[in-house]
Motif scaffolding. Structure first.
Motif, PDB file in Angstrom:
ATOM      1  N   THR A  27       0.849  -1.185   0.000  1.00  0.00           N
ATOM      2  CA  THR A  27       0.000   0.000   0.000  1.00  0.00           C
ATOM      3  C   THR A  27       0.890   1.241   0.000  1.00  0.00           C
ATOM      4  O   THR A  27       2.117   1.147   0.127  1.00  0.00           O
ATOM      5  CB  THR A  27      -0.910   0.038   1.241  1.00  0.00           C
ATOM      6  OG1 THR A  27      -0.085   0.211   2.421  1.00  0.00           O
ATOM      7  CG2 THR A  27      -1.720  -1.250   1.388  1.00  0.00           C
ATOM      8  N   ALA A  28       0.258   2.389  -0.120  1.00  0.00           N
ATOM      9  CA  ALA A  28       1.007   3.655  -0.077  1.00  0.00           C
ATOM     10  C   ALA A  28       1.726   3.817   1.257  1.00  0.00           C
ATOM     11  O   ALA A  28       2.775   4.462   1.335  1.00  0.00           O
ATOM     12  CB  ALA A  28       0.061   4.826  -0.324  1.00  0.00           C
ATOM     13  N   ALA A  33       6.457   4.509   5.058  1.00  0.00           N
ATOM     14  CA  ALA A  33       7.272   3.894   6.101  1.00  0.00           C
ATOM     15  C   ALA A  33       8.703   3.661   5.617  1.00  0.00           C
ATOM     16  O   ALA A  33       9.668   3.846   6.372  1.00  0.00           O
ATOM     17  CB  ALA A  33       6.635   2.576   6.549  1.00  0.00           C
ATOM     18  N   SER A  34       8.854   3.266   4.364  1.00  0.00           N
ATOM     19  CA  SER A  34      10.186   3.017   3.813  1.00  0.00           C
ATOM     20  C   SER A  34      10.983   4.311   3.689  1.00  0.00           C
ATOM     21  O   SER A  34      12.193   4.336   3.944  1.00  0.00           O
ATOM     22  CB  SER A  34      10.071   2.340   2.443  1.00  0.00           C
ATOM     23  OG  SER A  34       9.452   1.077   2.565  1.00  0.00           O
ATOM     24  N   VAL A 223       0.032   0.268  -8.803  1.00  0.00           N
ATOM     25  CA  VAL A 223      -0.174   1.652  -8.370  1.00  0.00           C
ATOM     26  C   VAL A 223       0.932   2.084  -7.405  1.00  0.00           C
ATOM     27  O   VAL A 223       1.520   3.166  -7.551  1.00  0.00           O
ATOM     28  CB  VAL A 223      -1.560   1.814  -7.703  1.00  0.00           C
ATOM     29  CG1 VAL A 223      -1.719   3.225  -7.154  1.00  0.00           C
ATOM     30  CG2 VAL A 223      -2.670   1.504  -8.710  1.00  0.00           C
ATOM     31  N   VAL A 224       1.230   1.237  -6.442  1.00  0.00           N
ATOM     32  CA  VAL A 224       2.267   1.569  -5.459  1.00  0.00           C
ATOM     33  C   VAL A 224       3.624   1.718  -6.135  1.00  0.00           C
ATOM     34  O   VAL A 224       4.358   2.689  -5.887  1.00  0.00           O
ATOM     35  CB  VAL A 224       2.338   0.482  -4.356  1.00  0.00           C
ATOM     36  CG1 VAL A 224       3.517   0.738  -3.421  1.00  0.00           C
ATOM     37  CG2 VAL A 224       1.036   0.453  -3.566  1.00  0.00           C
ATOM     38  N   MET A 225       3.967   0.782  -7.012  1.00  0.00           N
ATOM     39  CA  MET A 225       5.281   0.829  -7.638  1.00  0.00           C
ATOM     40  C   MET A 225       5.377   1.944  -8.668  1.00  0.00           C
ATOM     41  O   MET A 225       6.459   2.529  -8.861  1.00  0.00           O
ATOM     42  CB  MET A 225       5.605  -0.520  -8.281  1.00  0.00           C
ATOM     43  CG  MET A 225       5.636  -1.681  -7.288  1.00  0.00           C
ATOM     44  SD  MET A 225       6.591  -1.337  -5.775  1.00  0.00           S
ATOM     45  CE  MET A 225       8.257  -1.192  -6.442  1.00  0.00           C
ATOM     46  N   HIS A 260      14.411  -0.825   2.230  1.00  0.00           N
ATOM     47  CA  HIS A 260      13.282  -1.074   3.119  1.00  0.00           C
ATOM     48  C   HIS A 260      12.010  -1.409   2.323  1.00  0.00           C
ATOM     49  O   HIS A 260      11.185  -2.200   2.795  1.00  0.00           O
ATOM     50  CB  HIS A 260      13.056   0.147   4.018  1.00  0.00           C
ATOM     51  CG  HIS A 260      14.162   0.353   5.014  1.00  0.00           C
ATOM     52  ND1 HIS A 260      14.310  -0.444   6.133  1.00  0.00           N
ATOM     53  CD2 HIS A 260      15.191   1.239   5.035  1.00  0.00           C
ATOM     54  CE1 HIS A 260      15.375  -0.044   6.813  1.00  0.00           C
ATOM     55  NE2 HIS A 260      15.922   0.969   6.177  1.00  0.00           N
ATOM     56  N   LEU A 261      11.880  -0.835   1.140  1.00  0.00           N
ATOM     57  CA  LEU A 261      10.727  -1.175   0.305  1.00  0.00           C
ATOM     58  C   LEU A 261      10.833  -2.622  -0.173  1.00  0.00           C
ATOM     59  O   LEU A 261       9.824  -3.339  -0.233  1.00  0.00           O
ATOM     60  CB  LEU A 261      10.669  -0.215  -0.888  1.00  0.00           C
ATOM     61  CG  LEU A 261       9.310  -0.104  -1.587  1.00  0.00           C
ATOM     62  CD1 LEU A 261       8.260   0.484  -0.644  1.00  0.00           C
ATOM     63  CD2 LEU A 261       9.438   0.764  -2.838  1.00  0.00           C
TER      64      LEU A 261
END
Length: 271
Positions: A27-28, A33-34, A223-225, A260-261
């Protein structure tokens, strides 16, 4: 007598295929967070992180200077725009720093540079080849369209090149086609490397498995990527404006964030 079957082999003698890692839904919030974790890693070791950004920026400046010295004026803009394509490979040391910080391991220059040097014996070298090959294709196709569209143009200096590209109809066509092809190549490279680079540094696997995993991460989380790709593209291009100096800060932060991602996108290796 027991007949012998020519060419038969026991199944247990066949090399097992490497297991494909499990890809997580994202998710976004994973990007947010990353980014926070990546910025934290940068602040934890700002001088060491900044060194990788500085090295990348200095290399970029020297690259442009060499083009001017060689009289390859037409290559300056394509090189500047395409230069970020090799950033994932340049960030290998940053991935290792984030890995050690995440695991609470101490490290120094010798540790990080030693890990980077050892990558030549592993599969990461193949990913470097993929990255540089796509960069070469990018430069070659620019040269091709330059010859086809601007064949009668003369570039005595950089200002003349800019005037031709930005203030003539032929230049606009050249920019439109070059931008379209460049966007396609960037999308391909992003798709096959976004998690492949940190994955090859993190675990024992082959570069084909890493690339396939990276493709799955992108296709299962489009969408996230896509959002992450846009953040990288805009940040890197803006960092090039003040003589590449913005890369001293942005490259390390993006590199740490990518680690982190990757950790959120792919399940940890067993064992």
């Amino acid at each position: 007598m027991t007949p012998k079957t020519e060419g038969s082999r026991p199944q247990e003698n066949l090399a097992p295929r490497p297991a494909m890692p499990k890809v997580n839904k994202m998710t976004a919030g994973d990007i947010t967070a990353s980014l926070k974790a990546g910025f934290s890693d940068f602040l934890a070791r700002p001088f060491m992180s900044g060194f990788f950004g500085l090295f990348y920026a200095v290399f970029g400046l020297l690259f442009v200077w060499c083009l001017v010295w060689l009289g390859k004026i037409w290559m300056i803009i394509p090189a500047i725009i395409g230069f970020p394509l090799v950033a994932p490979f340049a960030a290998a040391g940053l991935y290792e720093m984030s890995r050690r910080l995440q695991n609470g391991e101490g490290f120094g220059w010798v540790d990080i540079l030693g890990v980077m040097a050892n990558q030549r014996k592993r599969e990461l070298g193949w990913m470097a080849f993929v990255t540089l090959f796509i960069f070469w294709v990018w430069v070659y196709q620019i040269r091709l369209w330059l010859a086809i569209i601007l064949k009668n143009a003369s570039f005595g200096d950089f200002d003349g090149f800019l005037n031709t590209v930005f203030f003539t109809p032929e230049g606009w066509i050249f920019l439109a086609i070059g931008t379209g092809v460049g966007a396609f190549l960037s999308a391909v490279l992003f798709t096959v490397t976004v998690v492949a680079m940190p994955m090859l540094l993190d675990r024992e696997t082959n570069f084909v498995t890493a690339m396939l995993t990276s493709i799955r991460v992108v296709t299962e989380n489009p969408v996230v990527m896509l959002t992450w790709a846009a953040i990288i593209s805009v940040t890197m291009l803006l960092s090039l404006v003040p003589a590449f100096l913005g890369l001293i800060f942005t490259l390390p932060i993006l590199g740490h964030t990518t680690w982190h991602l990757y950790q959120r996108a792919v399940t940890p290796a067993e064992g």
